[in-house]
Design a protein around this motif. Sequence first.
Motif, PDB file in Angstrom:
ATOM      1  N   TYR A 185       0.863  -1.190   0.000  1.00 46.04           N
ATOM      2  CA  TYR A 185       0.000   0.000   0.000  1.00 46.04           C
ATOM      3  C   TYR A 185       0.898   1.238   0.000  1.00 46.04           C
ATOM      4  O   TYR A 185       1.911   1.283   0.708  1.00 46.04           O
ATOM      5  N   LEU A 186       0.518   2.224  -0.802  1.00 51.33           N
ATOM      6  CA  LEU A 186       1.301   3.441  -0.907  1.00 51.33           C
ATOM      7  C   LEU A 186       0.678   4.580  -0.111  1.00 51.33           C
ATOM      8  O   LEU A 186      -0.538   4.742  -0.094  1.00 51.33           O
ATOM      9  N   GLU A 187       1.533   5.346   0.535  1.00 55.17           N
ATOM     10  CA  GLU A 187       1.141   6.600   1.159  1.00 55.17           C
ATOM     11  C   GLU A 187       2.022   7.707   0.597  1.00 55.17           C
ATOM     12  O   GLU A 187       3.199   7.476   0.302  1.00 55.17           O
ATOM     13  N   ASN A 188       1.462   8.896   0.437  1.00 57.68           N
ATOM     14  CA  ASN A 188       2.192  10.026  -0.139  1.00 57.68           C
ATOM     15  C   ASN A 188       2.233  11.192   0.848  1.00 57.68           C
ATOM     16  O   ASN A 188       1.401  12.092   0.791  1.00 57.68           O
ATOM     17  N   PRO A 189       3.188  11.175   1.775  1.00 56.06           N
ATOM     18  CA  PRO A 189       3.294  12.270   2.744  1.00 56.06           C
ATOM     19  C   PRO A 189       3.526  13.607   2.046  1.00 56.06           C
ATOM     20  O   PRO A 189       4.228  13.670   1.028  1.00 56.06           O
ATOM     21  N   GLN A 190       2.954  14.669   2.589  1.00 57.15           N
ATOM     22  CA  GLN A 190       3.082  15.972   1.964  1.00 57.15           C
ATOM     23  C   GLN A 190       4.525  16.463   1.922  1.00 57.15           C
ATOM     24  O   GLN A 190       4.904  17.217   1.024  1.00 57.15           O
ATOM     25  N   ASP A 191       5.338  16.035   2.893  1.00 55.11           N
ATOM     26  CA  ASP A 191       6.722  16.507   2.917  1.00 55.11           C
ATOM     27  C   ASP A 191       7.641  15.700   2.002  1.00 55.11           C
ATOM     28  O   ASP A 191       8.817  16.029   1.851  1.00 55.11           O
ATOM     29  N   ASN A 192       7.114  14.647   1.379  1.00 51.76           N
ATOM     30  CA  ASN A 192       7.918  13.807   0.496  1.00 51.76           C
ATOM     31  C   ASN A 192       7.747  14.305  -0.933  1.00 51.76           C
ATOM     32  O   ASN A 192       6.831  13.914  -1.646  1.00 51.76           O
ATOM     33  N   GLN A 193       8.646  15.177  -1.351  1.00 56.65           N
ATOM     34  CA  GLN A 193       8.501  15.867  -2.625  1.00 56.65           C
ATOM     35  C   GLN A 193       8.918  14.989  -3.800  1.00 56.65           C
ATOM     36  O   GLN A 193       9.849  14.191  -3.691  1.00 56.65           O
ATOM     37  N   ALA A 194       8.229  15.172  -4.920  1.00 59.25           N
ATOM     38  CA  ALA A 194       8.536  14.426  -6.143  1.00 59.25           C
ATOM     39  C   ALA A 194       9.739  15.049  -6.832  1.00 59.25           C
ATOM     40  O   ALA A 194       9.656  15.594  -7.935  1.00 59.25           O
ATOM     41  N   SER A 195      10.870  14.973  -6.158  1.00 59.88           N
ATOM     42  CA  SER A 195      12.128  15.536  -6.657  1.00 59.88           C
ATOM     43  C   SER A 195      13.240  14.570  -6.325  1.00 59.88           C
ATOM     44  O   SER A 195      13.344  14.101  -5.184  1.00 59.88           O
ATOM     45  N   PHE A 196      14.086  14.274  -7.301  1.00 63.79           N
ATOM     46  CA  PHE A 196      15.192  13.356  -7.055  1.00 63.79           C
ATOM     47  C   PHE A 196      16.207  13.927  -6.073  1.00 63.79           C
ATOM     48  O   PHE A 196      17.051  13.201  -5.567  1.00 63.79           O
ATOM     49  N   ASP A 197      16.120  15.207  -5.801  1.00 66.68           N
ATOM     50  CA  ASP A 197      17.040  15.822  -4.855  1.00 66.68           C
ATOM     51  C   ASP A 197      16.493  15.816  -3.429  1.00 66.68           C
ATOM     52  O   ASP A 197      17.258  15.906  -2.475  1.00 66.68           O
ATOM     53  N   LYS A 198      15.152  15.693  -3.279  1.00 61.64           N
ATOM     54  CA  LYS A 198      14.539  15.863  -1.964  1.00 61.64           C
ATOM     55  C   LYS A 198      13.710  14.668  -1.498  1.00 61.64           C
ATOM     56  O   LYS A 198      13.330  14.603  -0.335  1.00 61.64           O
ATOM     57  N   MET A 199      13.400  13.729  -2.362  1.00 62.71           N
ATOM     58  CA  MET A 199      12.508  12.638  -1.989  1.00 62.71           C
ATOM     59  C   MET A 199      13.178  11.658  -1.029  1.00 62.71           C
ATOM     60  O   MET A 199      14.398  11.636  -0.859  1.00 62.71           O
ATOM     61  N   TYR A 200      12.343  10.853  -0.389  1.00 58.15           N
ATOM     62  CA  TYR A 200      12.826   9.767   0.464  1.00 58.15           C
ATOM     63  C   TYR A 200      11.852   8.607   0.334  1.00 58.15           C
ATOM     64  O   TYR A 200      10.792   8.722  -0.269  1.00 58.15           O
ATOM     65  N   CYS A 201      12.214   7.470   0.899  1.00 56.36           N
ATOM     66  CA  CYS A 201      11.298   6.328   0.969  1.00 56.36           C
ATOM     67  C   CYS A 201      11.338   5.751   2.373  1.00 56.36           C
ATOM     68  O   CYS A 201      12.411   5.465   2.909  1.00 56.36           O
ATOM     69  N   GLU A 202      10.163   5.597   2.957  1.00 58.85           N
ATOM     70  CA  GLU A 202      10.015   4.877   4.222  1.00 58.85           C
ATOM     71  C   GLU A 202       9.202   3.616   3.958  1.00 58.85           C
ATOM     72  O   GLU A 202       8.245   3.635   3.177  1.00 58.85           O
ATOM     73  N   ILE A 203       9.583   2.544   4.593  1.00 59.64           N
ATOM     74  CA  ILE A 203       8.870   1.283   4.428  1.00 59.64           C
ATOM     75  C   ILE A 203       8.531   0.711   5.801  1.00 59.64           C
ATOM     76  O   ILE A 203       9.349   0.765   6.731  1.00 59.64           O
ATOM     77  N   LYS A 204       7.327   0.213   5.923  1.00 59.76           N
ATOM     78  CA  LYS A 204       6.896  -0.477   7.148  1.00 59.76           C
ATOM     79  C   LYS A 204       6.345  -1.835   6.754  1.00 59.76           C
ATOM     80  O   LYS A 204       5.447  -1.926   5.915  1.00 59.76           O
ATOM     81  N   VAL A 205       6.888  -2.873   7.356  1.00 61.80           N
ATOM     82  CA  VAL A 205       6.451  -4.242   7.085  1.00 61.80           C
ATOM     83  C   VAL A 205       5.818  -4.806   8.346  1.00 61.80           C
ATOM     84  O   VAL A 205       6.466  -4.863   9.406  1.00 61.80           O
ATOM     85  N   GLU A 206       4.568  -5.212   8.234  1.00 59.53           N
ATOM     86  CA  GLU A 206       3.842  -5.800   9.359  1.00 59.53           C
ATOM     87  C   GLU A 206       3.702  -7.301   9.120  1.00 59.53           C
ATOM     88  O   GLU A 206       3.227  -7.730   8.061  1.00 59.53           O
ATOM     89  N   MET A 207       4.115  -8.095  10.119  1.00 58.58           N
ATOM     90  CA  MET A 207       4.046  -9.546  10.012  1.00 58.58           C
ATOM     91  C   MET A 207       2.725 -10.053  10.584  1.00 58.58           C
ATOM     92  O   MET A 207       2.077  -9.376  11.401  1.00 58.58           O
ATOM     93  N   ASN A 208       2.351 -11.250  10.209  1.00 63.58           N
ATOM     94  CA  ASN A 208       1.094 -11.839  10.700  1.00 63.58           C
ATOM     95  C   ASN A 208       1.094 -12.032  12.205  1.00 63.58           C
ATOM     96  O   ASN A 208       0.047 -11.961  12.854  1.00 63.58           O
ATOM     97  N   HIS A 209       2.273 -12.259  12.781  1.00 60.16           N
ATOM     98  CA  HIS A 209       2.344 -12.515  14.236  1.00 60.16           C
ATOM     99  C   HIS A 209       2.466 -11.231  15.041  1.00 60.16           C
ATOM    100  O   HIS A 209       2.686 -11.281  16.255  1.00 60.16           O
TER     101      HIS A 209
END
Length: 476
Positions: free
Chosen positions: A371-395
């Motif tokens: 699932y994708l989320e688009n935080p307002q502070d995550n700009q569509a710029s190769f100089d300023k963008m970032y990626c955060e990932i959260k993985v939730e396990m079944n347990h």
Amino acid sequence: MLRKSVTESFGAAISSLNAAHLTDGVIRRSKRMMLDTLGVGLLGTRTPVFNVAFQHSKRFQAQESSSVWGRPGSFLPPYYAAFVNGVAVHSMDFDDTWHPATHPSGAMLPALLALIETLPSKTSGLELLLAFNVGLEVQGRLMRFSKEAHNIPKRFHPPTVVGVMGSAAATAKLLGLSPAQSVAALAIACSSAGAPMANAATQTKPLHLGNAGRWGLEASQLALLGLQGNKQILDLESGFRIFYQDYIPHHLAEVSPTASYRWVLEDQDIAFKRFPAHLGMHWVADAAVKVRAKILANEPNADLNQIKRITLRVPSSRYIDCPLPATEHQARHSFQFNCCSALLDGEVTVDSFSSKLMDRKALKELLLKVYLENPQDNQASFDKMYCEIKVEMNHGETYTARCNTFYGHWRNPLSQEHLVRKFKDNASTVLNTEAVNGIVQIIDSLETIDDCSVLGSYMQFHKHIHREEVCYSASA
């Protein structure tokens, strides 16, 4: 004296810049760009889209001919050699990326090398470096006239806008055009500029780089023959400005034959990709690899099928939000695909986009959990963008990671060792060891080479013929 127009200042700079203006830093960076471009271009000669472009271009003949990379004994008219070799460079989206966003090298180097093979006199490595950097400078300056250009593009694919102008400038320099002729080359090239982003993630996208090189070369050749265009093409609202809604052009500084010149490349380094995909995918892959390491560190025998949900926090960009990619080109532009590939394999490679790995049941099941989320502070710029990932396990366990700058980004550039290794890995799929090492040596000492047309010969030292490739089609 009347002040020059912006367009005239560009024409004057193209004509006036000379080898003495090149700095050690610019030479070093541009040689890295050339080596990387030749490597990804050679790898790209094994793709279906290259073969389609090559088969199409073989219909055309001319008195002058230039080498087709990776095809021993194959030559095409220079325009079409520039076209097919440019297609090869971008066929896997493995080529360099600049900021503001564009793929600068693939739009120029194939055109320059094709032109060199047709010139009556030898071209030195220093002359090639100068022409390449003149074209690069034009691209960089034009992009800096727009804030819109600093972001991930939405309307036009940048190499089709600034790339064709850079190709025209670079080949104009190599042909020794006057300031007026250089202005004409830019005006002619502008009428071949622009391609819609709708063709991103399709087999048509690589044609954009091929066309940029081809049409830029054609523009400078037409200008040499006396063809003219609008002498204010970079100034007018109805000229180059149509490509950027907030375009505000500025004059280039006067170029003195003896004074130093500050190149854009001095201030802005290049990003080199570690795997063949859209640049935004590299943030995602690095973050996913970090999460995978955390999962395995805590649960050495973890079953990744037990992942319940994956949340990616990335910039909003429609053409790289592809939940269920059906083709390799879509996969190269899919946040979701590159995340899942990195989670499953611990890396993303050339093979990640093969049908064998794309069709894996585990991958397809994992894609449904992203699932994708688009935080307002995550700009569509190769100089300023970032990626955060959260993985939730079944347990119930949750793992997170973030990537602000991946290895290969201009803020964290590939080491020379890793860049050369990337070149050799790519080039050795097509060329023999002698040719691979020969190209590395030539590029390493390019500024001292008297005749760089030898590059064209090395680019055809195929180690074997892939007879099965001749049956590839656009739907392969």
